[in-house]
Scaffold this active site. Structure first.
Site, mmCIF file in Angstrom:
data_model
loop_
_atom_site.group_PDB
_atom_site.id
_atom_site.type_symbol
_atom_site.label_atom_id
_atom_site.label_comp_id
_atom_site.label_asym_id
_atom_site.label_seq_id
_atom_site.Cartn_x
_atom_site.Cartn_y
_atom_site.Cartn_z
ATOM 1 N N ARG A 199 -69.339 -38.667 17.334
ATOM 2 C CA ARG A 199 -68.714 -39.434 16.245
ATOM 3 C C ARG A 199 -69.619 -40.594 15.834
ATOM 4 O O ARG A 199 -69.767 -40.895 14.651
ATOM 5 C CB ARG A 199 -67.341 -39.957 16.680
ATOM 6 C CG ARG A 199 -66.236 -38.920 16.503
ATOM 7 C CD ARG A 199 -65.186 -39.020 17.585
ATOM 8 N NE ARG A 199 -64.311 -40.168 17.461
ATOM 9 C CZ ARG A 199 -63.509 -40.594 18.455
ATOM 10 N NH1 ARG A 199 -63.511 -39.967 19.618
ATOM 11 N NH2 ARG A 199 -62.737 -41.621 18.282
ATOM 12 N N ARG B 190 -58.681 -47.962 24.375
ATOM 13 C CA ARG B 190 -57.526 -48.111 23.484
ATOM 14 C C ARG B 190 -56.431 -47.099 23.822
ATOM 15 O O ARG B 190 -56.681 -46.017 24.329
ATOM 16 C CB ARG B 190 -57.936 -48.017 22.018
ATOM 17 C CG ARG B 190 -58.412 -46.677 21.547
ATOM 18 C CD ARG B 190 -58.856 -46.769 20.100
ATOM 19 N NE ARG B 190 -59.435 -45.521 19.651
ATOM 20 C CZ ARG B 190 -60.090 -45.375 18.511
ATOM 21 N NH1 ARG B 190 -60.264 -46.406 17.716
ATOM 22 N NH2 ARG B 190 -60.573 -44.203 18.170
ATOM 23 N N ARG C 133 -55.962 -40.826 23.011
ATOM 24 C CA ARG C 133 -56.427 -39.720 22.188
ATOM 25 C C ARG C 133 -57.397 -38.892 23.019
ATOM 26 O O ARG C 133 -58.266 -39.447 23.681
ATOM 27 C CB ARG C 133 -57.176 -40.269 20.962
ATOM 28 C CG ARG C 133 -56.281 -40.569 19.806
ATOM 29 C CD ARG C 133 -57.016 -41.275 18.710
ATOM 30 N NE ARG C 133 -58.245 -40.628 18.273
ATOM 31 C CZ ARG C 133 -58.995 -41.068 17.270
ATOM 32 N NH1 ARG C 133 -58.633 -42.142 16.602
ATOM 33 N NH2 ARG C 133 -60.099 -40.454 16.932
ATOM 34 N N LYS D 126 -61.442 -51.216 12.750
ATOM 35 C CA LYS D 126 -61.134 -51.145 11.309
ATOM 36 C C LYS D 126 -59.683 -50.734 11.063
ATOM 37 O O LYS D 126 -59.088 -51.156 10.086
ATOM 38 C CB LYS D 126 -62.124 -50.285 10.550
ATOM 39 C CG LYS D 126 -61.958 -48.803 10.699
ATOM 40 C CD LYS D 126 -62.957 -48.081 9.834
ATOM 41 C CE LYS D 126 -63.285 -46.712 10.384
ATOM 42 N NZ LYS D 126 -62.213 -45.873 10.892
HETATM 43 P P1 AMP Z 1 -60.607 -41.077 13.324
HETATM 44 O O1 AMP Z 1 -59.174 -41.236 13.678
HETATM 45 O O2 AMP Z 1 -60.980 -41.780 12.047
HETATM 46 O O3 AMP Z 1 -61.517 -41.428 14.467
HETATM 47 O O4 AMP Z 1 -60.829 -39.513 13.041
HETATM 48 C C1 AMP Z 1 -60.616 -38.550 14.057
HETATM 49 C C2 AMP Z 1 -61.341 -37.279 13.698
HETATM 50 O O5 AMP Z 1 -60.784 -36.703 12.503
HETATM 51 C C3 AMP Z 1 -62.831 -37.435 13.404
HETATM 52 O O6 AMP Z 1 -63.620 -37.489 14.578
HETATM 53 C C4 AMP Z 1 -63.087 -36.166 12.585
HETATM 54 O O7 AMP Z 1 -63.144 -35.021 13.434
HETATM 55 C C5 AMP Z 1 -61.803 -36.036 11.760
HETATM 56 N N1 AMP Z 1 -61.975 -36.735 10.465
HETATM 57 C C6 AMP Z 1 -61.390 -37.897 10.078
HETATM 58 N N2 AMP Z 1 -61.795 -38.253 8.851
HETATM 59 C C7 AMP Z 1 -62.662 -37.304 8.438
HETATM 60 C C8 AMP Z 1 -63.440 -37.116 7.270
HETATM 61 N N3 AMP Z 1 -63.441 -38.011 6.262
HETATM 62 N N4 AMP Z 1 -64.222 -36.009 7.192
HETATM 63 C C9 AMP Z 1 -64.233 -35.098 8.177
HETATM 64 N N5 AMP Z 1 -63.561 -35.232 9.330
HETATM 65 C C10 AMP Z 1 -62.769 -36.322 9.472
#
Ligand code: AMP
Length: 236
Positions: A177, A126, A165, A13
Site C-alpha cells: 500500500r 489502529r 483490519r 487522513k
Molecule cells: P483504505 O481504507 O483507504 O486503506 O483502502 C483499503 C483498500 O481498498 C486499499 O488497500 C485498496 O485495496 C482498496 N482501495 C481503496 N481505494 C481505492 C482506489 N481508489 N483504487 C483502488 N483500490 C482502492
C-alpha cells in the site's frame, strides 16, 4: 464544498476527514470503507475486491471508478470530502474529467505528509470500532487509546467492540500500500502532483507527525482563509 484528502495509510487522513466533515456537514466518502462495507455484506463487488485488498493492491478501475462516481452523485448539497480516491494518475484524470462534465470544482486538497516507518507503526496499532468506523482508536497513541471494559479493550468514544483490519496486520500488504502511495510515476503521489499543477483548488500540505488537534487546526484555518477569500471575491 468539495475536498480531496491525501496521505499515506496511517497518516490520520481518515481522522482529519471526520473532523472536517463534522465541521462543514459534508459527506465523508471513503473508497476503502465502501469496499469493506461490500465485503461485509458479501456483495459481488465485495467478493471481487477482497483479494486485491488483502494483498494491499489497488482494486481495478472498472470496479472502483463506477463505485466512487455513484457515491459522489448521491452526496448531499453541502458537498463532500473524498478520501482514498484518486490513488493513481489515471484515476485523477478520470475524476477531473467527471467533475468537469458536471461543472463541479474541487475547493481544497489536503495532503498529510508522514514518514513511511511511522505510518506503518500507526497502521498496526489502529483498531476499528464495530459501531462507527469514524471513531478513532489506537493502542500506541495515548490520546486515542481504547478503554478497558470487563477485561477487554473497547471503543473510547462509544464502548463498541473493536477489531483490526486484516490488511493492517500483514506487513507485506502494508508495504505494498505504501509503495503505491509514494509512487510518483503513476500512482498516488503522481495524482497529488497532478492536482498541484492542474486544479484551481487551494492546496494544503501539513506535517503528520503531530497531534490530531494541531493538524486539524492547521487544515481548518487554511479552509477558513480560503472561504474568506472566496467571499471577498464574490462581493468585491
Ligand atoms: P483504505 O481504507 O483507504 O486503506 O483502502 C483499503 C483498500 O481498498 C486499499 O488497500 C485498496 O485495496 C482498496 N482501495 C481503496 N481505494 C481505492 C482506489 N481508489 N483504487 C483502488 N483500490 C482502492
Amino acid at each position: 464544498m468539495r475536498i480531496l484528502a491525501f496521505g499515506p495509510n496511517g497518516s490520520g487522513k481518515g481522522t482529519q476527514g471526520t473532523i472536517i466533515k463534522e465541521r462543514y456537514g459534508l459527506d465523508h466518502i471513503e473508497s476503502g470503507a465502501i469496499f469493506r462495507h461490500h465485503i461485509k455484506a458479501g456483495t459481488e463487488l465485495g467478493v471481487k475486491a477482497k483479494a486485491y485488498i488483502d494483498e494491499g493492491n489497488l482494486v481495478p478501475d472498472d470496479l472502483t471508478i463506477p463505485m466512487v462516481v455513484e457515491a459522489l452523485s448521491k452526496s448531499n448539497d453541502r458537498g463532500w470530502i473524498l478520501d482514498g480516491f484518486p490513488r493513481s494518475l489515471e484515476q485523477a484524470k478520470v475524476l477531473q474529467e467527471t467533475l468537469r462534465e458536471k461543472k463541479i470544482h474541487i475547493d481544497y486538497i489536503f495532503e498529510i505528509k508522514l514518514d513511511r516507518e511511522e505510518a506503518k507503526r500507526r497502521i498496526m496499532g489502529r483498531r476499528i470500532c464495530a459501531i462507527d468506523n469514524n471513531h478513532p482508536n489506537h493502542i500506541a497513541i495515548a490520546a486515542l487509546h481504547p478503554v478497558e471494559k470487563d477485561g477487554e479493550l473497547v471503543c473510547r468514544v462509544c464502548g463498541g467492540r473493536l477489531s483490526m483490519r486484516e490488511d493492517d496486520q500483514d506487513e507485506d500488504a502494508i508495504n505494498q500500500r505504501h509503495d503505491i502511495y509514494y509512487d510518483e510515476i503513476s500512482c498516488t503521489m503522481a495524482a497529488v502532483n497532478f492536482y498541484k499543477e492542474n486544479s484551481g483548488a487551494r492546496f494544503i500540505s501539513v506535517e503528520g507527525d503531530r497531534g490530531i488537534s494541531e493538524i486539524a487546526e492547521e487544515i481548518l484555518s487554511e479552509i477558513e482563509e480560503g472561504e474568506a477569500i472566496k467571499l471577498r471575491q464574490r462581493f468585491n
